[in-house]
Scaffold this active site. Structure first.
Site, PDB file in Angstrom:
ATOM      1  N   GLY A 226       0.811  -1.214   0.000  1.00 51.21           N
ATOM      2  CA  GLY A 226       0.000   0.000   0.000  1.00 51.21           C
ATOM      3  C   GLY A 226       0.841   1.259   0.000  1.00 51.21           C
ATOM      4  N   ALA A 227       1.856   1.297  -0.870  1.00 48.45           N
ATOM      5  CA  ALA A 227       2.857   2.369  -0.793  1.00 48.45           C
ATOM      6  C   ALA A 227       2.680   3.456  -1.842  1.00 48.45           C
ATOM      7  CB  ALA A 227       4.259   1.769  -0.913  1.00 48.45           C
ATOM      8  N   SER A 228       1.535   3.513  -2.492  1.00 44.74           N
ATOM      9  CA  SER A 228       1.367   4.496  -3.563  1.00 44.74           C
ATOM     10  C   SER A 228       0.977   5.872  -3.048  1.00 44.74           C
ATOM     11  CB  SER A 228       0.316   4.010  -4.570  1.00 44.74           C
ATOM     12  OG  SER A 228      -0.953   3.897  -3.958  1.00 44.74           O
ATOM     13  N   ARG A 229       0.631   5.983  -1.760  1.00 47.14           N
ATOM     14  CA  ARG A 229       0.246   7.294  -1.220  1.00 47.14           C
ATOM     15  C   ARG A 229       0.335   7.282   0.298  1.00 47.14           C
ATOM     16  NH1 ARG A 229      -5.605   7.389   0.033  1.00 47.14           N
ATOM     17  NH2 ARG A 229      -6.406   5.276  -0.212  1.00 47.14           N
TER      18      ARG A 229
ATOM     19  N   VAL B 129      -2.897  -7.488  -1.864  1.00 49.50           N
ATOM     20  CA  VAL B 129      -2.223  -8.261  -0.826  1.00 49.50           C
ATOM     21  C   VAL B 129      -3.179  -9.040   0.068  1.00 49.50           C
ATOM     22  CG1 VAL B 129      -0.091  -6.926  -0.793  1.00 49.50           C
ATOM     23  CG2 VAL B 129      -2.031  -6.169   0.605  1.00 49.50           C
TER      24      VAL B 129
ATOM     25  N   ASN C 110       1.634  -2.314   5.445  1.00 49.65           N
ATOM     26  CA  ASN C 110       0.990  -1.017   5.616  1.00 49.65           C
ATOM     27  C   ASN C 110      -0.411  -0.956   5.020  1.00 49.65           C
ATOM     28  OD1 ASN C 110       0.928   2.114   5.793  1.00 49.65           O
ATOM     29  ND2 ASN C 110       0.679   1.677   3.606  1.00 49.65           N
TER      30      ASN C 110
ATOM     31  N   SER D 298      -2.925   0.817  14.784  1.00 46.69           N
ATOM     32  CA  SER D 298      -3.524   2.124  15.032  1.00 46.69           C
ATOM     33  C   SER D 298      -3.706   2.284  16.537  1.00 46.69           C
ATOM     34  CB  SER D 298      -4.888   2.210  14.336  1.00 46.69           C
ATOM     35  OG  SER D 298      -5.664   3.277  14.840  1.00 46.69           O
TER      36      SER D 298
ATOM     37  N   TYR E 128     -12.805  -1.572  12.551  1.00 51.87           N
ATOM     38  CA  TYR E 128     -11.436  -1.104  12.328  1.00 51.87           C
ATOM     39  C   TYR E 128     -10.584  -1.357  13.563  1.00 51.87           C
ATOM     40  CZ  TYR E 128      -7.593   2.090  11.238  1.00 51.87           C
ATOM     41  OH  TYR E 128      -6.352   2.630  11.006  1.00 51.87           O
TER      42      TYR E 128
ATOM     43  N   ALA F  69     -11.071  -3.562  15.927  1.00 51.31           N
ATOM     44  CA  ALA F  69     -10.877  -5.002  16.108  1.00 51.31           C
ATOM     45  C   ALA F  69      -9.807  -5.540  15.168  1.00 51.31           C
ATOM     46  CB  ALA F  69     -12.196  -5.735  15.878  1.00 51.31           C
TER      47      ALA F  69
END
Length: 266
Positions: A31-34, A83, A109, A161, A174, A176
């Site tokens: 998830g590294a595009s932003r 992923v 991520n 988080s 979220y 959980a």
């Protein structure tokens, strides 16, 4: 003269280790595009790691992140993969190994957020959040572990988080899922302790990214005011925490949750 050159070589090696402590290592960032993922990828590249920028949909944004990473004189690859899909994950790790060698750093991520009352949530929404936030780290971790075990070295860093630590009203699913990430981290750290592999989590607080895009300026100002340091976090604040955990010198830090949250929770 020989003693002088020995000193200079030692000094240069030490200098390189301090300025580029991840020199020659290979990192996969999902998830590294932003947002946070992009900042993590750039931070690891700055520290000398070759970086695989994973993305699910936006190839153009991923290539932009890769271009920034390349400015730090490292090799960079963008790989499209969902992923939460086992076949895609296998392809991601195989592609990484073929281009750069076995990954030594994995940053899980990629994830999704959800806000709403539990009573209003459908079973499909619940499953979707658990798949994106908990199943995906499981699949990615399982795929890289054989490579890391073979080398007796690895750094696995999972993004959780503060709501995984404290729970958030109207963010039950979220919270959980991110609490599950923390449990996964702590348990796996015990399994991998003798294999030279550390497993840690980063649990950010309120970070100014797209995930806060649903909040008004007034809400954001209130969040900043409620944070003891007086501001919202940045993606770079999270990237700095990830980089610390990725360092070879962080070998005695495992099973821990590092929470860059500005004192919002303690």
């Amino acid at each position: 003269m020989e003693r002088k050159w020995t000193f200079l070589t030692s000094h240069l090696t030490s200098l390189n280790a301090s300025t580029r402590p991840l020199n020659g290592q290979t990192a996969i960032v999902t998830g590294a595009s932003r947002g946070i993922g992009a900042a993590i990828a750039v931070g690891l590249a700055r520290a000398g790691a070759h970086v695989v920028v994973n993305y699910r949909q936006n190839a153009e944004m991923a290539e932009s992140v890769a271009a920034i990473c390349r400015r730090h004189d490292v090799r960079v690859l963008t790989v499209q993969a969902d992923v939460s899909n086992a076949a895609d994950v296998s392809r991601l790790v195989e592609t990484t190994s073929a281009h750069f060698g076995a990954p030594s750093i994995l940053v899980n991520n990629a994830g999704v957020a959800h806000t709403g009352l539990l009573l209003d949530m459908t079973e499909e929404e619940w499953d979707s959040i658990m798949t994106a936030n908990l199943k995906a780290p499981f699949l990615c971790t399982k795929a890289v572990l054989p490579h890391m075990i073979a080398r007796q070295y690895g750094r696995i860093i999972n993004l959780s988080s503060i709501w995984g630590l404290a729970g958030g009203s109207c963010e039950v699913a979220y919270s959980a899922s991110k609490g599950g990430v923390i449990a996964l981290t702590k348990a796996l750290a015990k399994e991998m302790g003798l294999s030279g592999i550390t497993v840690n989590a980063v649990a950010p607080g309120a970070i100014q990214t797209d995930m806060l895009g649903h909040l008004s300026d007034e809400d954001l100002a209130m969040l900043a005011e409620e944070t003891p340091v007086g501001r919202l976090g940045t993606a770079e604040d999270v990237a700095n925490a990830v980089q610390f955990l990725a360092l070879p010198s962080s070998s005695f830090v495992t099973g821990q949750v590092l929470s860059p949250n500005g004192g919002y929770i303690t």
